[in-house]
Every structure is written in structure tokens, then in C-alpha cells.
Design a protein around this motif. Structure first.
Motif, PDB file in Angstrom:
ATOM      1  N   UNK A 316      21.119  22.037  35.026  1.00 52.87           N
ATOM      2  CA  UNK A 316      21.550  21.823  33.638  1.00 52.87           C
ATOM      3  C   UNK A 316      21.767  23.150  32.910  1.00 52.87           C
ATOM      4  N   UNK A 317      20.982  24.165  33.221  1.00 45.79           N
ATOM      5  CA  UNK A 317      21.172  25.468  32.577  1.00 45.79           C
ATOM      6  C   UNK A 317      22.491  26.114  32.998  1.00 45.79           C
ATOM      7  N   UNK A 435      10.089  22.993  29.563  1.00 48.56           N
ATOM      8  CA  UNK A 435      10.682  23.137  28.232  1.00 48.56           C
ATOM      9  C   UNK A 435      10.740  24.608  27.811  1.00 48.56           C
ATOM     10  N   UNK A 436       9.650  25.349  28.044  1.00 48.29           N
ATOM     11  CA  UNK A 436       9.595  26.760  27.664  1.00 48.29           C
ATOM     12  C   UNK A 436      10.629  27.574  28.432  1.00 48.29           C
ATOM     13  N   UNK A 437      10.726  27.354  29.736  1.00 43.34           N
ATOM     14  CA  UNK A 437      11.678  28.101  30.563  1.00 43.34           C
ATOM     15  C   UNK A 437      13.111  27.802  30.137  1.00 43.34           C
ATOM     16  N   UNK A 438      13.414  26.534  29.859  1.00 43.97           N
ATOM     17  CA  UNK A 438      14.781  26.175  29.460  1.00 43.97           C
ATOM     18  C   UNK A 438      15.159  26.833  28.136  1.00 43.97           C
ATOM     19  N   UNK A 439      14.271  26.751  27.157  1.00 44.36           N
ATOM     20  CA  UNK A 439      14.544  27.345  25.846  1.00 44.36           C
ATOM     21  C   UNK A 439      14.727  28.864  25.966  1.00 44.36           C
ATOM     22  N   UNK A 459      19.771  31.811  37.097  1.00 47.12           N
ATOM     23  CA  UNK A 459      18.946  31.147  38.114  1.00 47.12           C
ATOM     24  C   UNK A 459      17.764  32.014  38.525  1.00 47.12           C
ATOM     25  N   UNK A 460      17.996  33.329  38.640  1.00 45.02           N
ATOM     26  CA  UNK A 460      16.901  34.241  38.998  1.00 45.02           C
ATOM     27  C   UNK A 460      15.822  34.227  37.916  1.00 45.02           C
ATOM     28  N   UNK A 465      10.459  32.913  36.313  1.00 46.70           N
ATOM     29  CA  UNK A 465       9.633  32.455  35.195  1.00 46.70           C
ATOM     30  C   UNK A 465       8.870  31.181  35.549  1.00 46.70           C
ATOM     31  N   UNK A 466       9.557  30.288  36.212  1.00 41.58           N
ATOM     32  CA  UNK A 466       8.955  28.994  36.580  1.00 41.58           C
ATOM     33  C   UNK A 466       7.813  29.196  37.582  1.00 41.58           C
ATOM     34  N   UNK A 467       8.063  29.979  38.621  1.00 42.99           N
ATOM     35  CA  UNK A 467       7.026  30.217  39.632  1.00 42.99           C
ATOM     36  C   UNK A 467       5.846  30.983  39.045  1.00 42.99           C
ATOM     37  N   UNK A 468       6.137  31.933  38.159  1.00 40.01           N
ATOM     38  CA  UNK A 468       5.052  32.666  37.503  1.00 40.01           C
ATOM     39  C   UNK A 468       4.213  31.727  36.644  1.00 40.01           C
TER      40      UNK A 468
END
Length: 492
Positions: A316-317, A435-439, A459-460, A465-468
Motif C-alpha cells: 500500500x505504501x 500504523x507508526x511505520x506507515x505514517x 521499502x528499505x 523500521x518494522x523489524x527494529x
């Protein structure tokens, strides 16, 4: 979980290799070679056949998985009996299909009359798909899901690419290309048949008397009841496409097809995990090991939501950049919001874990009749209500509403009857993290020029960010620890 993880990994690798090929087909090859009406017809014929597969299969796929451990002493007769029944189911459904041929013609005559000329292709795809699904269930009973998945996800898509390419070079006409779709399913069937034969999983044995009568009776009863559940799931996936074609037209279905194909990637890990989890759930119920089922229910919910939410965020991003590469994007990017609603419907299904598998293999499997009846009325009703007013976005939103209703009903039934629950604090943490990563990516990269650089950078950032966040919030902590131990072992 280790056994699930190993087979799921192999299956997921096939799935994502298939995704690369499928994305090439759907996002570039088909829009480049075919016009929207041709793409709509291509999708409608396949969806019509695949919608009939669970009915013609008579629910035998789940029945094989559940009763195979009980029929191990007569496995050859049992599996041959299943194949014979599936062929009988195909014959019955084909007869009904042709009896109602005029009704089908009337449904598509106004907005998609081209469909009428290719109903014979539907029957051939149906035959090969039904037999394929039975052999797939045989492999699943032996926890051999990787190779059937390879044929289903990779070989079928490669053959489809070749078929469209042959048409592009003018070696066949469009009618022959549509007819050639049945050959794709036939080749896949031959491949899986050879695989089953080489492994010696079973041999044809027409002496059905070897099967104990109680097993045979319960197997038939169970399969016919679970037929409704599997039909319901397929109805949600395919009815929207058919109703878009019949109510709006083939061009609209082409736009819907492109969008749906972008979003469907989100659920691929769930498919892989489900294929391996099914025989394990069946074994746990056979041994009355209810704590093991509860543990599996919760672990799978967390792990597959973790993976699939990342995929949703990535898709979606990057949605505008993904459409940037589609030939004739001015036509197809009208399906952008379809991607969102179909993606959310897949996330809903993923969030509720293996609720369908638990119901199917529990003593409450008859509940499928109630759940499927409610869902079937809902999905058709939502589509009839929303498509005339909102077009393809209405069809996508109808799918979301139907999937949400269907899963809530199944969740409540499992919770009340068996006191199983898939949710944990990790699910809540993942939702907040997503939600935080998307924003963050939206505000950081909102002005980037659409294209490959935007996809790579965005994507990177999302992935890191997501894995962290997963590591920092200690989500799926036990799995993290196991992964770290394996990495240390490999380094040493």
C-alpha cells in the motif's frame, strides 16, 4: 512449529517465486498484450471454473486430511475411492452447469457476452482442477506440500506466460489462447501425478471393501458437510469478479483483476502455513490434544500477521509506484482503492489465524453449514447493494465486509464452544507498530518521484523500521531467540 516452519518455508519460496512471475504477467504482460476486455474475459473464465471446484470436489480435500490417519491400513483403497468420488462430483456439477446454461448466458448477455462462447473451457479447467486438488490433499496428508505448491504457484504461472507470449507472436489467435488455459491445468495435473507416483505415496486399488464401513460412512458425511465451508471461502474470493463482469462489464473486471492480483500477495504466507497446519490440527484433534491446538492457534496468528502486515505496508505504501509500471496505467490505476480494501480483507482473514481449519477438524464441523449460509447471503447481498452505487470499489468493500463477518462468526463459535483464542498482546503491538511505520514513511517520502527508486527507498525504510520495532517490542520473542541461536550456530 519446526515442522510447520520447514515445509512452510519451502512452500513460501515457491509462492513468492510465483508472485514474481505472476506480477510480471498481471502488471506488465497482460496489459501490454491484451486489451482490457480480453483481460476481463481471461479472468472471468478462470474464476467461473475455480468457483465450481469446491462443489465438484464434494469437500473431499478436507475429508482426506482428517480421515487419512484412520484409514492408514487401507490407504490405497481410501485414496482411490476419493479420486473416484471427485470424478463423480465433476460429472454431476458439469451436468448441472449445462442444465443452467441459459441462466448463465442471460446473466452475462448484456455486459459480457463474450463469456458465452467459452463455457466449454470452464468445464475442462474444472475437471483438471478437481483432480489436481485431490492429489494435493494426498500430498498434504503425507506433509509433502512443497512440490504441489511449486506446480500451483510457479509452473502454472510460467505456462500462462508462455501461452500469452505465443498469442503475442501471432502463432495462435485469441480464441485458441483462451482454450489453451485448460492445457495449463492439465500439464500441472500430469506433473503432480508423476510426483505422487515417483514417491510411491499410493497405488490405485479399486477394492473399496478394504475400507472399514464406519470410516467410509463418516468420511462421506464429513466431506459433504465441510463442502459448504470450502465453497463459502471460494465464493468470497471469486464471486466479486464474476459479478463485476456481469453487472459492469469485462473492462471493469480487467481493472479489478489487476488490483486484486496486487493485493493477493499479502495472504501467500497464510496459504503456505495453512497447508502444513491442516494435518497437524487433524492429528491433535485425533489425539484430543487441545492445549496443542490452542498453542498452534495463537502462534500462527502472531507469526502470519507479523509477516503479512509487513507485506501490506510494503504494497500500500508503494501503490502509486507499482501502477507506474503498468502499461496503459491511465486505465488500470482506477483500481487503486480496490487494492486497499482487498488487502484489508486479507489481513482480517490472516488475523483470525487457522479458525477454519480448527472448525473443519473439530466435532463441531457441522457449524460450517450455518457460517457458510450467512456468509453466502452476505457476500452476494453486499455486492448487489454496493456494485451499482460504487462500482469496482463497492465490490472490493463488499469482500471486506463479508470476510470480516465470516471470521467474526467463526471466532465466536470457536471461543464459545472450545474456549480457544488466537489473540495476544503481540497482535496489538503489531497493529500499533504498523500504523507508526506507515505514517512515518508517508511523511518522509511523500514527495518522492514515483518509480523504482521510490520503491527501493520506501521499502528499505519500512522493512528496517518494522523489524527494529519487532525486536524492540519483543514481539514473538521465543521465535526471535530461536532465530538468534541458529544465526550464532551458523556463524560458529
Amino acid at each position: 512449529m519446526e515442522k510447520i516452519a520447514r515445509q512452510s518455508l519451502l512452500t513460501t519460496l515457491s509462492s513468492y517465486l510465483g508472485v514474481v512471475i505472476g506480477y510480471f504477467n498481471v502488471l506488465w504482460l497482460l496489459p501490454y498484450v491484451l486489451d482490457p476486455g480480453q483481460i476481463g474475459l481471461y479472468r472471468t473464465i478462470q474464476d467461473m471454473a475455480l468457483l465450481l471446484v469446491p462443489v465438484a470436489q464434494l469437500g473431499l480435500g478436507n475429508g482426506i486430511t482428517r480421515f487419512f490417519p484412520l484409514a492408514a491400513d487401507s490407504k490405497n483403497s481410501f485414496l482411490t475411492f476419493s479420486l473416484a468420488l471427485a470424478f463423480l462430483g465433476f460429472v454431476l456439477v458439469s451436468l448441472i452447469f449445462w442444465l443452467f446454461k441459459q441462466t448463465i448466458i442471460d446473466a452475462f448477455a448484456a455486459n459480457a457476452p463474450e463469456v458465452i462462447n467459452f463455457l466449454w473451457v470452464v468445464v475442462f479447467i474444472l475437471l483438471f482442477s478437481v483432480l489436481n486438488s485431490i492429489l494435493d490433499s494426498v500430498c498434504r496428508s503425507f506433509v509433502k506440500v512443497a512440490v504441489p505448491s511449486f506446480f500451483r504457484e510457479v509452473v502454472n504461472r510460467l505456462l500462462a506466460s508462455i501461452l500469452v507470449g505465443v498469442y503475442f507472436f501471432g502463432w495462435i489467435d485469441f480464441e485458441q489462447m483462451i482454450g489453451g488455459m485448460s492445457l495449463v491445468y492439465l500439464i500441472s495435473l500430469v506433473g503432480i501425478t508423476v510426483y505422487v507416483k515417483r514417491l510411491g505415496l499410493f497405488q490405485l486399488d479399486w477394492n473399496f471393501g478394504r475400507i472399514p464401513q464406519p470410516i467410509k460412512t463418516d468420511f462421506l458425511k464429513y466431506s459433504l458437510i465441510t463442502l459448504l465451508g470450502t465453497t463459502g471461502s471460494m465464493l468470497i474470493m471469486k464471486i466479486d469478479s464474476l459479478m463485476v463482469s456481469s453487472m459492469i462489464g469485462l473492462d471493469a473486471n480487467a481493472i479489478y483483476t489487476i488490483a486484486f492480483s496486487i493485493a493477493i500477495v499479502i495472504e501467500l504466507p497464510k496459504r503456505a502455513i495453512s497447508q502444513v497446519a491442516m494435518p497437524l490440527v487433524a492429528d491433535h484433534f485425533a489425539n484430543n490434544d487441545l492445549p496443542a491446538i490452542q498453542k498452534l492457534y495463537k502462534e500462527i496468528a502472531t507469526h502470519q500477521f507479523l509477516i503479512c502486515l509487513l507485506l501490506f505496508l510494503g504494497i500500500w505504501s508503494n501503490i502509486d509506484s507499482l501502477y507506474h509500471f503498468v502499461p496503459n496505467k491511465a486505465i488500470y490505476e482506477a483500481g487503486k482503492w480496490v487494492v486497499l480494501w482487498i488487502g484489508l480483507s486479507k489481513l482480517v482473514d490472516i488475523l483470525f489465524s487457522i479458525n477454519s481449519e480448527i472448525i473443519v477438524f473439530s466435532k463441531y464441523y457441522i457449524f460450517n453449514i450455518t457460517a457458510t449460509f450467512i456468509m453466502s447471503i452476505a457476500v452476494i447481498g453486499f455486492n448487489l447493494l454496493l456494485i451499482p452505487q460504487y462500482g469496482i470499489e463497492g465490490a472490493a468493500f463488499a469482500s471486506f465486509l463479508a470476510m470480516l463477518l465470516y471470521n467474526v462468526i467463526k471466532y465466536l463459535h470457536i471461543k464459545i464452544r472450545m474456549d480457544f483464542d488466537p489473540f495476544s498482546w503481540d497482535i496489538g503491538k503489531l497493529f500499533v507498530l504498523g500504523c507508526v511505520v506507515y505514517i512515518a514513511q508517508f511523511y518522509l517520502f511523500g514527495e518522492f518521484e514515483k518509480g523504482i527508486v521510490d520503491i527501493l527507498v520506501r521499502s528499505a525504510f519500512i522493512t528496517i523500521s518494522y523489524l527494529a520495532g519487532i525486536y524492540g517490542l519483543r514481539i514473538a520473542f521465543q521465535s526471535q531467540q530461536q532465530l538468534i541461536k541458529k544465526i550464532k550456530k551458523l556463524r560458529s
